[in-house]
Scaffold this motif. Structure first.
Motif, PDB file in Angstrom:
ATOM      1  N   MET A   1       1.922   7.336   2.820  1.00 58.98           N
ATOM      2  CA  MET A   1       2.303   7.812   1.485  1.00 58.98           C
ATOM      3  C   MET A   1       1.558   7.051   0.387  1.00 58.98           C
ATOM      4  O   MET A   1       1.096   7.639  -0.583  1.00 58.98           O
ATOM      5  CB  MET A   1       3.808   7.680   1.283  1.00 58.98           C
ATOM      6  CG  MET A   1       4.639   8.530   2.231  1.00 58.98           C
ATOM      7  SD  MET A   1       4.370  10.297   2.047  1.00 58.98           S
ATOM      8  CE  MET A   1       5.231  10.600   0.536  1.00 58.98           C
ATOM      9  N   LEU A   2       1.459   5.735   0.540  1.00 58.74           N
ATOM     10  CA  LEU A   2       0.778   4.923  -0.473  1.00 58.74           C
ATOM     11  C   LEU A   2      -0.723   5.213  -0.511  1.00 58.74           C
ATOM     12  O   LEU A   2      -1.318   5.268  -1.591  1.00 58.74           O
ATOM     13  CB  LEU A   2       1.041   3.435  -0.225  1.00 58.74           C
ATOM     14  CG  LEU A   2       2.472   2.982  -0.522  1.00 58.74           C
ATOM     15  CD1 LEU A   2       2.724   1.594   0.055  1.00 58.74           C
ATOM     16  CD2 LEU A   2       2.760   2.998  -2.018  1.00 58.74           C
ATOM     17  N   GLU A   3      -1.321   5.404   0.642  1.00 59.82           N
ATOM     18  CA  GLU A   3      -2.752   5.732   0.675  1.00 59.82           C
ATOM     19  C   GLU A   3      -3.023   7.080   0.021  1.00 59.82           C
ATOM     20  O   GLU A   3      -4.048   7.245  -0.646  1.00 59.82           O
ATOM     21  CB  GLU A   3      -3.270   5.694   2.118  1.00 59.82           C
ATOM     22  CG  GLU A   3      -3.393   4.281   2.649  1.00 59.82           C
ATOM     23  CD  GLU A   3      -3.788   4.195   4.118  1.00 59.82           C
ATOM     24  OE1 GLU A   3      -4.303   3.133   4.500  1.00 59.82           O
ATOM     25  OE2 GLU A   3      -3.570   5.163   4.875  1.00 59.82           O
ATOM     26  N   LYS A   4      -2.101   8.032   0.168  1.00 59.12           N
ATOM     27  CA  LYS A   4      -2.237   9.337  -0.502  1.00 59.12           C
ATOM     28  C   LYS A   4      -2.265   9.177  -2.018  1.00 59.12           C
ATOM     29  O   LYS A   4      -2.819  10.013  -2.719  1.00 59.12           O
ATOM     30  CB  LYS A   4      -1.085  10.273  -0.120  1.00 59.12           C
ATOM     31  CG  LYS A   4      -1.200  10.885   1.237  1.00 59.12           C
ATOM     32  CD  LYS A   4      -0.028  11.814   1.487  1.00 59.12           C
ATOM     33  CE  LYS A   4      -0.036  12.357   2.897  1.00 59.12           C
ATOM     34  NZ  LYS A   4       1.164  13.168   3.174  1.00 59.12           N
ATOM     35  N   GLU A   5      -1.626   8.107  -2.503  1.00 57.64           N
ATOM     36  CA  GLU A   5      -1.587   7.860  -3.947  1.00 57.64           C
ATOM     37  C   GLU A   5      -2.729   6.950  -4.409  1.00 57.64           C
ATOM     38  O   GLU A   5      -2.753   6.516  -5.551  1.00 57.64           O
ATOM     39  CB  GLU A   5      -0.230   7.272  -4.335  1.00 57.64           C
ATOM     40  CG  GLU A   5       0.902   8.252  -4.118  1.00 57.64           C
ATOM     41  CD  GLU A   5       2.234   7.799  -4.677  1.00 57.64           C
ATOM     42  OE1 GLU A   5       2.283   6.815  -5.444  1.00 57.64           O
ATOM     43  OE2 GLU A   5       3.251   8.454  -4.365  1.00 57.64           O
ATOM     44  N   GLY A   6      -3.647   6.638  -3.495  1.00 59.01           N
ATOM     45  CA  GLY A   6      -4.837   5.879  -3.875  1.00 59.01           C
ATOM     46  C   GLY A   6      -4.780   4.382  -3.630  1.00 59.01           C
ATOM     47  O   GLY A   6      -5.717   3.664  -3.993  1.00 59.01           O
ATOM     48  N   HIS A   7      -3.733   3.901  -3.008  1.00 59.51           N
ATOM     49  CA  HIS A   7      -3.622   2.466  -2.739  1.00 59.51           C
ATOM     50  C   HIS A   7      -4.361   2.100  -1.451  1.00 59.51           C
ATOM     51  O   HIS A   7      -4.426   2.891  -0.513  1.00 59.51           O
ATOM     52  CB  HIS A   7      -2.151   2.049  -2.608  1.00 59.51           C
ATOM     53  CG  HIS A   7      -1.345   2.336  -3.831  1.00 59.51           C
ATOM     54  ND1 HIS A   7      -1.474   1.613  -4.993  1.00 59.51           N
ATOM     55  CD2 HIS A   7      -0.410   3.294  -4.077  1.00 59.51           C
ATOM     56  CE1 HIS A   7      -0.643   2.101  -5.896  1.00 59.51           C
ATOM     57  NE2 HIS A   7       0.011   3.117  -5.371  1.00 59.51           N
ATOM     58  N   THR A   8      -4.892   0.888  -1.432  1.00 62.97           N
ATOM     59  CA  THR A   8      -5.526   0.351  -0.239  1.00 62.97           C
ATOM     60  C   THR A   8      -4.528  -0.560   0.449  1.00 62.97           C
ATOM     61  O   THR A   8      -3.962  -1.458  -0.183  1.00 62.97           O
ATOM     62  CB  THR A   8      -6.803  -0.444  -0.602  1.00 62.97           C
ATOM     63  OG1 THR A   8      -7.697   0.441  -1.297  1.00 62.97           O
ATOM     64  CG2 THR A   8      -7.476  -1.007   0.627  1.00 62.97           C
ATOM     65  N   ILE A   9      -4.316  -0.341   1.735  1.00 63.52           N
ATOM     66  CA  ILE A   9      -3.384  -1.147   2.511  1.00 63.52           C
ATOM     67  C   ILE A   9      -4.175  -2.105   3.381  1.00 63.52           C
ATOM     68  O   ILE A   9      -5.124  -1.703   4.065  1.00 63.52           O
ATOM     69  CB  ILE A   9      -2.476  -0.255   3.397  1.00 63.52           C
ATOM     70  CG1 ILE A   9      -1.821   0.857   2.572  1.00 63.52           C
ATOM     71  CG2 ILE A   9      -1.448  -1.111   4.135  1.00 63.52           C
ATOM     72  CD1 ILE A   9      -0.982   0.397   1.404  1.00 63.52           C
ATOM     73  N   ILE A  10      -3.795  -3.377   3.333  1.00 58.64           N
ATOM     74  CA  ILE A  10      -4.468  -4.388   4.144  1.00 58.64           C
ATOM     75  C   ILE A  10      -3.494  -4.956   5.171  1.00 58.64           C
ATOM     76  O   ILE A  10      -2.285  -4.998   4.947  1.00 58.64           O
ATOM     77  CB  ILE A  10      -5.087  -5.510   3.277  1.00 58.64           C
ATOM     78  CG1 ILE A  10      -4.023  -6.172   2.390  1.00 58.64           C
ATOM     79  CG2 ILE A  10      -6.235  -4.970   2.432  1.00 58.64           C
ATOM     80  CD1 ILE A  10      -4.519  -7.373   1.610  1.00 58.64           C
ATOM     81  N   GLN A  11      -4.057  -5.382   6.277  1.00 58.63           N
ATOM     82  CA  GLN A  11      -3.272  -5.958   7.367  1.00 58.63           C
ATOM     83  C   GLN A  11      -3.488  -7.467   7.373  1.00 58.63           C
ATOM     84  O   GLN A  11      -4.600  -7.936   7.200  1.00 58.63           O
ATOM     85  CB  GLN A  11      -3.758  -5.353   8.686  1.00 58.63           C
ATOM     86  CG  GLN A  11      -3.097  -5.917   9.911  1.00 58.63           C
ATOM     87  CD  GLN A  11      -3.652  -5.295  11.184  1.00 58.63           C
ATOM     88  OE1 GLN A  11      -3.882  -4.097  11.247  1.00 58.63           O
ATOM     89  NE2 GLN A  11      -3.865  -6.117  12.187  1.00 58.63           N
ATOM     90  N   LYS A  12      -2.407  -8.207   7.582  1.00 61.53           N
ATOM     91  CA  LYS A  12      -2.488  -9.667   7.679  1.00 61.53           C
ATOM     92  C   LYS A  12      -1.767 -10.120   8.938  1.00 61.53           C
ATOM     93  O   LYS A  12      -0.737  -9.555   9.298  1.00 61.53           O
ATOM     94  CB  LYS A  12      -1.856 -10.343   6.455  1.00 61.53           C
ATOM     95  CG  LYS A  12      -2.602 -10.094   5.165  1.00 61.53           C
ATOM     96  CD  LYS A  12      -1.980 -10.861   4.022  1.00 61.53           C
ATOM     97  CE  LYS A  12      -2.706 -10.607   2.724  1.00 61.53           C
ATOM     98  NZ  LYS A  12      -2.092 -11.327   1.595  1.00 61.53           N
ATOM     99  N   GLY A  13      -2.308 -11.151   9.562  1.00 59.87           N
ATOM    100  CA  GLY A  13      -1.685 -11.717  10.745  1.00 59.87           C
ATOM    101  C   GLY A  13      -2.321 -11.212  12.027  1.00 59.87           C
ATOM    102  O   GLY A  13      -2.965 -10.166  12.057  1.00 59.87           O
ATOM    103  N   ARG A  14      -2.151 -12.008  13.079  1.00 59.34           N
ATOM    104  CA  ARG A  14      -2.686 -11.619  14.391  1.00 59.34           C
ATOM    105  C   ARG A  14      -1.584 -11.266  15.368  1.00 59.34           C
ATOM    106  O   ARG A  14      -1.726 -10.341  16.145  1.00 59.34           O
ATOM    107  CB  ARG A  14      -3.539 -12.752  14.965  1.00 59.34           C
ATOM    108  CG  ARG A  14      -4.812 -12.943  14.182  1.00 59.34           C
ATOM    109  CD  ARG A  14      -5.750 -13.862  14.885  1.00 59.34           C
ATOM    110  NE  ARG A  14      -6.978 -13.953  14.109  1.00 59.34           N
ATOM    111  CZ  ARG A  14      -7.865 -14.882  14.254  1.00 59.34           C
ATOM    112  NH1 ARG A  14      -7.684 -15.832  15.141  1.00 59.34           N
ATOM    113  NH2 ARG A  14      -8.949 -14.887  13.523  1.00 59.34           N
ATOM    114  N   THR A  15      -0.505 -12.039  15.344  1.00 64.56           N
ATOM    115  CA  THR A  15       0.608 -11.744  16.248  1.00 64.56           C
ATOM    116  C   THR A  15       1.756 -11.103  15.480  1.00 64.56           C
ATOM    117  O   THR A  15       2.341 -10.137  15.927  1.00 64.56           O
ATOM    118  CB  THR A  15       1.102 -13.014  16.964  1.00 64.56           C
ATOM    119  OG1 THR A  15       1.408 -14.006  15.990  1.00 64.56           O
ATOM    120  CG2 THR A  15       0.050 -13.547  17.919  1.00 64.56           C
ATOM    121  N   ASN A  16       2.065 -11.634  14.320  1.00 68.18           N
ATOM    122  CA  ASN A  16       3.112 -11.075  13.466  1.00 68.18           C
ATOM    123  C   ASN A  16       2.420 -10.262  12.373  1.00 68.18           C
ATOM    124  O   ASN A  16       2.271 -10.703  11.242  1.00 68.18           O
ATOM    125  CB  ASN A  16       3.965 -12.201  12.880  1.00 68.18           C
ATOM    126  CG  ASN A  16       5.140 -11.680  12.092  1.00 68.18           C
ATOM    127  OD1 ASN A  16       5.520 -10.527  12.219  1.00 68.18           O
ATOM    128  ND2 ASN A  16       5.715 -12.532  11.262  1.00 68.18           N
TER     129      ASN A  16
END
Length: 158
Positions: free
Chosen positions: A128-143
């Protein structure tokens, strides 16, 4: 939350639980952490009302909502545990309605983090957020956690 398909979240949303109310806390650590002793409890429907204000392309954090309620009510802070629960109730209530949706996906956790307790988890919120133009980033390797990149720049001001 468990058994979401069996719960009536819209009924929960409308149950004020004798709120709004205030409580004076006396625990010194909590007073120092939250900056005062006067704690405010907002009813669930108030969270929904504020979440509905966030326009397309903007985001808000639960912390910003809590700060807004504290300021509006003259309290030092808004109780954090019920805030998180009531934001989730607003999200699930919206998902149970076929119309009159609350754009709950625009309300983030602290530091712009996506909320895994929303309907569909972080995957649905991310979409939903990406549809509104936001960039989502991932953090962490296990969590692994997901965040809206530069969310501060698109924060909605209450």
């Amino acid at each position: 939350m468990a058994n979401e398909d069996k719960k009536d979240f819209n009924a929960m949303l409308l149950d004020s639980k004798d709120m709004p109310k205030y409580q004076t806390i006396t625990d010194q650590k909590s007073i120092e952490k939250y900056g005062g002793s006067r704690m405010y409890f907002a009813p669930p429907i108030d969270y929904d009302r504020v979440m509905r204000l966030v326009p397309y392309g903007k985001v808000l954090t639960v912390g910003a909502i809590r700060d807004y309620f504290a300021k509006q009510s003259g309290a030092d802070f808004t109780e954090p545990i019920t805030a998180g629960i009531f934001v989730s109730i607003a999200a699930w209530a919206s998902s149970q309605r076929s119309e009159d949706q609350t754009p709950y996906w625009r309300t983030l956790k602290a530091n712009g983090e996506l909320n895994p307790k929303y309907p569909g988890g972080v995957e649905a919120q991310k979409e939903m957020l990406e549809k509104e133009g936001h960039t989502i980033i991932q953090k962490g390797r296990t969590n692994i956690r997901y965040y809206v990149k530069d969310y501060e720049q698109v924060m909605f001001e209450l």
